[in-house]
Motif scaffolding. Structure first.
Motif, PDB file in Angstrom:
ATOM      1  N   ASN A  54      18.579   9.500   2.606  1.00  0.00           N
ATOM      2  CA  ASN A  54      17.194   9.805   2.330  1.00  0.00           C
ATOM      3  C   ASN A  54      16.593  11.176   2.567  1.00  0.00           C
ATOM      4  OD1 ASN A  54      15.978   7.071   1.051  1.00  0.00           O
ATOM      5  ND2 ASN A  54      17.497   6.373   2.743  1.00  0.00           N
ATOM      6  N   GLY A  55      17.592  11.910   2.883  1.00  0.00           N
ATOM      7  CA  GLY A  55      17.119  13.423   3.420  1.00  0.00           C
ATOM      8  C   GLY A  55      16.694  13.419   4.739  1.00  0.00           C
ATOM      9  N   VAL A  56      15.995  14.473   5.419  1.00  0.00           N
ATOM     10  CA  VAL A  56      15.697  14.712   6.767  1.00  0.00           C
ATOM     11  C   VAL A  56      14.261  14.592   7.008  1.00  0.00           C
ATOM     12  CG1 VAL A  56      17.449  16.056   7.337  1.00  0.00           C
ATOM     13  CG2 VAL A  56      15.332  17.273   6.389  1.00  0.00           C
ATOM     14  N   MET A  57      13.269  14.412   5.946  1.00  0.00           N
ATOM     15  CA  MET A  57      11.803  13.966   6.352  1.00  0.00           C
ATOM     16  C   MET A  57      11.533  12.539   6.034  1.00  0.00           C
ATOM     17  SD  MET A  57      10.417  16.849   6.811  1.00  0.00           S
ATOM     18  CE  MET A  57      11.581  18.228   7.099  1.00  0.00           C
ATOM     19  N   ILE A  58      12.021  12.008   7.336  1.00  0.00           N
ATOM     20  CA  ILE A  58      12.152  10.629   7.507  1.00  0.00           C
ATOM     21  C   ILE A  58      11.720  10.198   8.952  1.00  0.00           C
ATOM     22  CG2 ILE A  58      13.989  10.238   5.917  1.00  0.00           C
ATOM     23  CD1 ILE A  58      15.944  10.290   8.147  1.00  0.00           C
ATOM     24  N   ALA A  59      11.457   8.846   8.979  1.00  0.00           N
ATOM     25  CA  ALA A  59      11.116   8.338  10.265  1.00  0.00           C
ATOM     26  C   ALA A  59      11.519   6.709  10.474  1.00  0.00           C
ATOM     27  CB  ALA A  59       9.765   8.312  10.249  1.00  0.00           C
ATOM     28  N   ALA A  60      11.565   6.506  11.805  1.00  0.00           N
ATOM     29  CA  ALA A  60      11.553   5.097  12.101  1.00  0.00           C
ATOM     30  C   ALA A  60      10.253   4.553  12.506  1.00  0.00           C
ATOM     31  CB  ALA A  60      12.846   4.879  13.145  1.00  0.00           C
ATOM     32  N   ALA A  61      10.148   3.336  12.195  1.00  0.00           N
ATOM     33  CA  ALA A  61       8.712   2.746  12.290  1.00  0.00           C
ATOM     34  C   ALA A  61       8.919   1.818  13.646  1.00  0.00           C
ATOM     35  CB  ALA A  61       8.257   1.999  11.328  1.00  0.00           C
ATOM     36  N   SER A  62       7.945   1.899  14.665  1.00  0.00           N
ATOM     37  CA  SER A  62       7.663   1.027  15.744  1.00  0.00           C
ATOM     38  C   SER A  62       7.297  -0.263  15.101  1.00  0.00           C
ATOM     39  CB  SER A  62       6.777   1.464  16.901  1.00  0.00           C
ATOM     40  OG  SER A  62       5.420   1.491  16.490  1.00  0.00           O
ATOM     41  N   ASP A  63       7.104  -1.237  16.008  1.00  0.00           N
ATOM     42  CA  ASP A  63       6.567  -2.623  15.626  1.00  0.00           C
ATOM     43  C   ASP A  63       5.289  -2.476  14.931  1.00  0.00           C
ATOM     44  OD1 ASP A  63       8.862  -4.165  16.311  1.00  0.00           O
ATOM     45  OD2 ASP A  63       8.313  -4.625  18.443  1.00  0.00           O
ATOM     46  N   THR A  64       4.564  -1.444  15.431  1.00  0.00           N
ATOM     47  CA  THR A  64       3.062  -1.187  15.108  1.00  0.00           C
ATOM     48  C   THR A  64       3.058  -0.849  13.724  1.00  0.00           C
ATOM     49  OG1 THR A  64       2.628  -0.086  17.155  1.00  0.00           O
ATOM     50  CG2 THR A  64       1.126   0.232  15.302  1.00  0.00           C
ATOM     51  N   ILE A  65       4.022  -0.344  12.994  1.00  0.00           N
ATOM     52  CA  ILE A  65       4.022  -0.143  11.785  1.00  0.00           C
ATOM     53  C   ILE A  65       5.046  -1.050  10.830  1.00  0.00           C
ATOM     54  CG2 ILE A  65       4.683   1.864   9.671  1.00  0.00           C
ATOM     55  CD1 ILE A  65       3.921   3.844  12.204  1.00  0.00           C
TER      56      ILE A  65
END
Length: 137
Positions: A54-65
């Motif tokens: 998915n490329g490099v402009m990615i993130a992992a979400a915490s429980d909040t999200i």
């Protein structure tokens, strides 16, 4: 001499720009606050997409999200608002749009864990963790 079509086009562009400015103000007004950290490659496998790149402009979400995987595929605009410690007084560089591709499990140090490349867009990586405003859609 301006032709009628050009004049109309100019007016249309002004309206589009005004709508864009209002939309960005509305999104900022509804932004949540939290903290961002970063992780480094390899970025696959991910909880949402397995071995899909998915490329490099990615993130992992915490429980909040995360919301029981409903965050998968959402895009989040993340803006650095300041340091979380005394280490680097002015770490912020701006904002970035990322795609949620992974889960940052309980104990995650930030609200959102950005790829190192995405974190570098919003802040000096030496900061490690920064305060943010974010909006996910």
């Amino acid at each position: 001499m301006m032709l009628f079509g050009e004049e109309r086009m100019g007016a249309t562009m002004r309206v589009v720009m005004m709508i864009g400015m209002v939309a960005s103000l509305v999104s900022i007004a509804h932004a949540a606050t939290g903290t961002a950290t970063f992780y480094t490659p390899p970025y696959v496998p991910s909880s949402c997409y397995g071995y899909q790149n998915n490329g490099v402009m990615i993130a992992a979400a915490s429980d909040t999200i995360w919301n029981n995987r409903k965050a998968c595929g959402k895009t989040c605009t993340v803006r650095c608002t300041g340091p979380t410690s005394q280490g680097i007084p002015q770490p912020c560089r701006g904002s970035v749009v990322v795609k949620i591709v992974d889960y940052c499990p309980p104990g995650c140090a930030g609200t959102i864990d950005l790829s190192k490349e995405a974190f570098s867009k919003i802040a000096n990586p030496d900061a490690g963790k920064v305060k943010i405003e974010y909006n996910c859609v």
